[in-house]
Design an enzyme around this catalytic site. Structure first.
Site, PDB file in Angstrom:
ATOM      1  N   GLU A 196      73.090 108.579  85.066  1.00 40.68           N
ATOM      2  CA  GLU A 196      72.689 107.976  83.792  1.00 40.68           C
ATOM      3  C   GLU A 196      72.513 109.080  82.755  1.00 40.68           C
ATOM      4  O   GLU A 196      71.799 110.038  82.983  1.00 40.68           O
ATOM      5  CB  GLU A 196      71.386 107.181  83.968  1.00 40.68           C
ATOM      6  CG  GLU A 196      70.749 106.695  82.682  1.00 40.68           C
ATOM      7  CD  GLU A 196      71.689 105.886  81.780  1.00 40.68           C
ATOM      8  OE1 GLU A 196      72.267 104.885  82.231  1.00 40.68           O
ATOM      9  OE2 GLU A 196      71.876 106.289  80.596  1.00 40.68           O
TER      10      GLU A 196
ATOM     11  N   LYS B 151      62.971  90.340  73.703  1.00 42.94           N
ATOM     12  CA  LYS B 151      62.123  89.227  74.135  1.00 42.94           C
ATOM     13  C   LYS B 151      60.643  89.547  73.920  1.00 42.94           C
ATOM     14  O   LYS B 151      59.840  88.653  73.646  1.00 42.94           O
ATOM     15  CB  LYS B 151      62.380  88.887  75.605  1.00 42.94           C
ATOM     16  CG  LYS B 151      63.411  87.798  75.770  1.00 42.94           C
ATOM     17  CD  LYS B 151      64.846  88.233  75.671  1.00 42.94           C
ATOM     18  CE  LYS B 151      65.569  87.952  74.415  1.00 42.94           C
ATOM     19  NZ  LYS B 151      66.956  88.432  74.396  1.00 42.94           N
TER      20      LYS B 151
ATOM     21  N   GLY C  64      78.729 100.096  80.299  1.00 39.92           N
ATOM     22  CA  GLY C  64      78.171  99.177  79.316  1.00 39.92           C
ATOM     23  C   GLY C  64      78.860  99.130  77.967  1.00 39.92           C
ATOM     24  O   GLY C  64      80.083  99.273  77.860  1.00 39.92           O
ATOM     25  N   SER C  65      78.048  98.926  76.940  1.00 38.75           N
ATOM     26  CA  SER C  65      78.598  98.713  75.594  1.00 38.75           C
ATOM     27  C   SER C  65      77.664  99.305  74.548  1.00 38.75           C
ATOM     28  O   SER C  65      76.529  99.666  74.840  1.00 38.75           O
ATOM     29  CB  SER C  65      78.750  97.209  75.345  1.00 38.75           C
ATOM     30  OG  SER C  65      77.475  96.585  75.408  1.00 38.75           O
TER      31      SER C  65
ATOM     32  N   GLY D 133      75.662  85.637  65.530  1.00 42.42           N
ATOM     33  CA  GLY D 133      75.700  85.474  66.989  1.00 42.42           C
ATOM     34  C   GLY D 133      74.286  85.548  67.549  1.00 42.42           C
ATOM     35  O   GLY D 133      73.294  85.571  66.801  1.00 42.42           O
TER      36      GLY D 133
ATOM     37  N   GLU E 260      77.908  84.685  58.090  1.00 44.19           N
ATOM     38  CA  GLU E 260      78.734  84.509  59.292  1.00 44.19           C
ATOM     39  C   GLU E 260      80.167  84.174  58.887  1.00 44.19           C
ATOM     40  O   GLU E 260      80.394  83.306  58.058  1.00 44.19           O
ATOM     41  CB  GLU E 260      78.122  83.404  60.162  1.00 44.19           C
ATOM     42  CG  GLU E 260      79.001  82.875  61.276  1.00 44.19           C
ATOM     43  CD  GLU E 260      79.468  83.916  62.283  1.00 44.19           C
ATOM     44  OE1 GLU E 260      78.644  84.684  62.785  1.00 44.19           O
ATOM     45  OE2 GLU E 260      80.688  83.977  62.542  1.00 44.19           O
TER      46      GLU E 260
ATOM     47  N   MET F 109      79.305  89.423  77.674  1.00 44.72           N
ATOM     48  CA  MET F 109      78.443  90.606  77.696  1.00 44.72           C
ATOM     49  C   MET F 109      77.011  90.146  77.916  1.00 44.72           C
ATOM     50  O   MET F 109      76.226  89.980  76.978  1.00 44.72           O
ATOM     51  CB  MET F 109      78.596  91.386  76.405  1.00 44.72           C
ATOM     52  CG  MET F 109      79.917  92.119  76.305  1.00 44.72           C
ATOM     53  SD  MET F 109      79.982  93.132  74.840  1.00 44.72           S
ATOM     54  CE  MET F 109      81.358  94.211  75.217  1.00 44.72           C
TER      55      MET F 109
ATOM     56  N   HIS G 146      56.551  64.600  86.183  1.00 39.11           N
ATOM     57  CA  HIS G 146      56.146  64.076  84.883  1.00 39.11           C
ATOM     58  C   HIS G 146      54.749  64.577  84.559  1.00 39.11           C
ATOM     59  O   HIS G 146      53.883  64.553  85.429  1.00 39.11           O
ATOM     60  CB  HIS G 146      56.134  62.545  84.916  1.00 39.11           C
ATOM     61  CG  HIS G 146      55.589  61.953  83.654  1.00 39.11           C
ATOM     62  ND1 HIS G 146      56.321  61.901  82.483  1.00 39.11           N
ATOM     63  CD2 HIS G 146      54.366  61.414  83.366  1.00 39.11           C
ATOM     64  CE1 HIS G 146      55.595  61.335  81.541  1.00 39.11           C
ATOM     65  NE2 HIS G 146      54.399  61.034  82.038  1.00 39.11           N
TER      66      HIS G 146
END
Ligand code: FAD
Length: 467
Positions: free
Chosen positions: A33, A51, A145-146, A183, A204, A319, A445
């Site tokens: 890495e 997140k 990766g990217s 996106g 967009e 991705m 429920h």
């Protein structure tokens, strides 16, 4: 020279998961890495930090609804962005720490440094202190990766014209954030700053946001985000993005050739990501890279060189972290002589806005284009007792099933906790369930999951119970 059965280049969710599975299968495994921190894009500047910020900003946005619940807040409620960003970093650090633990536990050797091929079985690791070490690999897995991509005429200065990486560590809440690209990444980060008080405009090129998903999801998400104050300029082609002192001026053109000018203090360029192979020297090993920059692989994720495999964002396909993970496991098992398989149709896609958006399988647009005859059943969240209890009324679940066989072909949902609900749809489709199968399963429920059962009832014979 150290020698390994498998060397994995890149420690994102593809690479580190592959390393663990290789070690579990008894291979002497190493991972290379280039950054000091393991975990790749996902853990460091992707899934996890985004997140964390979505979660913090969601708490803040909820305060506006406290009064409805009979909760009175006295005094000012303020944003401490520095603390919010520091918390996000603490979450990242803790998660990355977990990967270090997993590498140790599985006896995987970690090399910190840029890995580049010397030939098909040797990799040079260039370390931060200027030294280099060459290691030998029977098999290599490329998991590099990217990186964020841009448009040729945009100069990303990382201060005001930024990518998602900078957007995860801003020092102030923008007054007006102009987002280029509607996106998943742009919309998620847009909602973070919208909640924190920024004006947010999204430009967009396509005629809708999240264009890869079923158009009903785009429509509902647009409606909800507009209600929250986000502005959209769809079918607009960005022509220029210029810095003017602390301002950023974005010009875009619609189909009629009319130009709009948006002036913000920050512009987030989120027009997609490009596969990353810089410095890898793939050619020295004979590994072919496609015109689109992806490492070319066959159905077994094998490159043009038989002992070298590639996985994750650097190869074709979605991705997504969980797609990279599945491929990481698949390669390890192939090397061990097993016959694993990935059904790419069943890789779910999620947008972690609130309401969340999640989908698996075919969209209506795809089924129409393929000439497949299908039935559709939808159920709105507002008809759910659970949704009313928590005032999460936006959204729906839509199930598409084969007209004749009733097999579920696609599930598209927007609403509270759909990121988790989609797992039921994946399970059902993995076992080739019919809509009726789902409709006959008992769902607790009151839960949001009842929307899945009701949508299945609607798809089966239009017999949803609560609408
Ligand atoms: P990466 O995670 O990109 O890891 C590649 C690693 O290889 C990096 O650490 C890199 O430094 C290293 N590397 C590259 N070249 C070399 C070299 N020559 N030598 C040594 N090391 C090298 N996906 C989801 O599924 N869910 C989400 O919620 C989600 N949210 C996202 C939010 C944002 C803001 C972004 C940017 C992405 C998000 N993604 C999400 C996408 C997800 O992060 C990627 O799909 C995933 O990280 C790809 O994993 P990977 O292992 O292929 O590569």
């Amino acid at each position: 020279m150290s020698s390994f059965d498998v060397v994995i280049i890149g420690s994102g969710p593809g690479g580190y998961v592959s390393a663990i599975r290789c070690a579990q299968l008894g291979f002497k495994t190493a991972i290379v890495e280039k950054y000091n921190s393991l975990g790749g894009t996902c853990l460091n500047v992707g899934c996890i930090p985004s997140k964390a910020l979505l979660s913090s900003s969601h708490h803040y946005a909820e305060i506006a609804h406290f009064a409805d619940h009979g909760i009175e807040v006295s005094g000012d409620v303020k944003i401490n962005l520095e603390k919010m960003i520091a918390r996000k970093q603490a979450v990242v650090d803790q998660t990355v720490g977990g990967i270090n633990y997993l590498m140790d536990k599985n006896k995987i050797t970690v090399f910190n440094g840029l890995g580049s091929f010397v030939d098909a079985t040797h990799i040079a690791v260039a370390k931060a202190d200027g030294t280099s070490e060459t290691i030998e690999a029977k098999y290599t897995v490329i998991a590099t990766g990217s990186k964020p991509s841009s448009l040729p005429f945009i100069k990303i200065d990382k201060e005001r014209i930024i990518t998602s990486t900078e957007a995860l560590a801003l020092k102030e809440v923008p007054k007006h954030l102009v987002i280029i690209g509607g996106g998943v990444i742009g919309i998620e980060l847009g909602q973070v700053y919208l909640r924190l008080g920024a004006q947010v405009s999204v430009v967009e090129f396509m005629d809708r946001i999240i264009p890869g998903m079923d158009s009903s999801l785009s429509k509902e998400l647009t409606k909800v985000l507009k209600k929250q104050g986000m502005k959209f300029y769809v079918s607009h082609k960005v022509k220029s993005v210029e810095r003017n002192g602390d301002a950023v001026v974005v010009q875009a053109e619609n189909a009629k050739g009319e130009t709009i000018t948006l002036e913000g203090d920050y512009s987030l360029v989120s027009v997609g990501r490009r596969p990353y192979t810089d410095g890898l020297n793939a050619d020295k090993a004979g590994v072919k890279i496609s015109d689109r920059g992806q490492v070319e692989v066959n159905d077994h994720l094998q490159t043009s060189v038989p002992n070298i495999y590639a996985i994750g964002d650097v190869v074709r396909g979605a991705m997504l972290a969980h797609k990279a993970e599945e491929e990481g496991v698949m390669v390890a098992e192939i090397l061990a002589g097993q016959k694993p398989h990935i059904d790419y149709n069943l890789i779910p896609g999620v947008v972690y806005t609130w309401p969340e958006v999640a989908a698996v399988g075919q969209t209506e647009e795809q089924l129409k284009a393929a000439g497949v005859k299908y039935k559709s059943g939808s159920f709105p969240f507002k008809a759910l007792g659970r949704a009313r209890a928590s005032a999460d009324l936006d959204g729906f679940v839509k199930i598409l099933a084969d007209e004749k066989t009733d097999e579920v072909l696609g599930v598209h949902m927007i609403g509270a906790r759909t990121a988790d609900l989609i797992a039921e749809a994946v399970t059902a489709m993995e076992f080739k369930a019919s809509a009726e199968d789902i409709s006959r399963m008992s769902h607790a429920h009151p839960t949001f999951a009842e929307a899945v059962k009701e949508a299945a009832l609607a798809a089966t014979e239009n017999r949803a119970l609560h609408v």
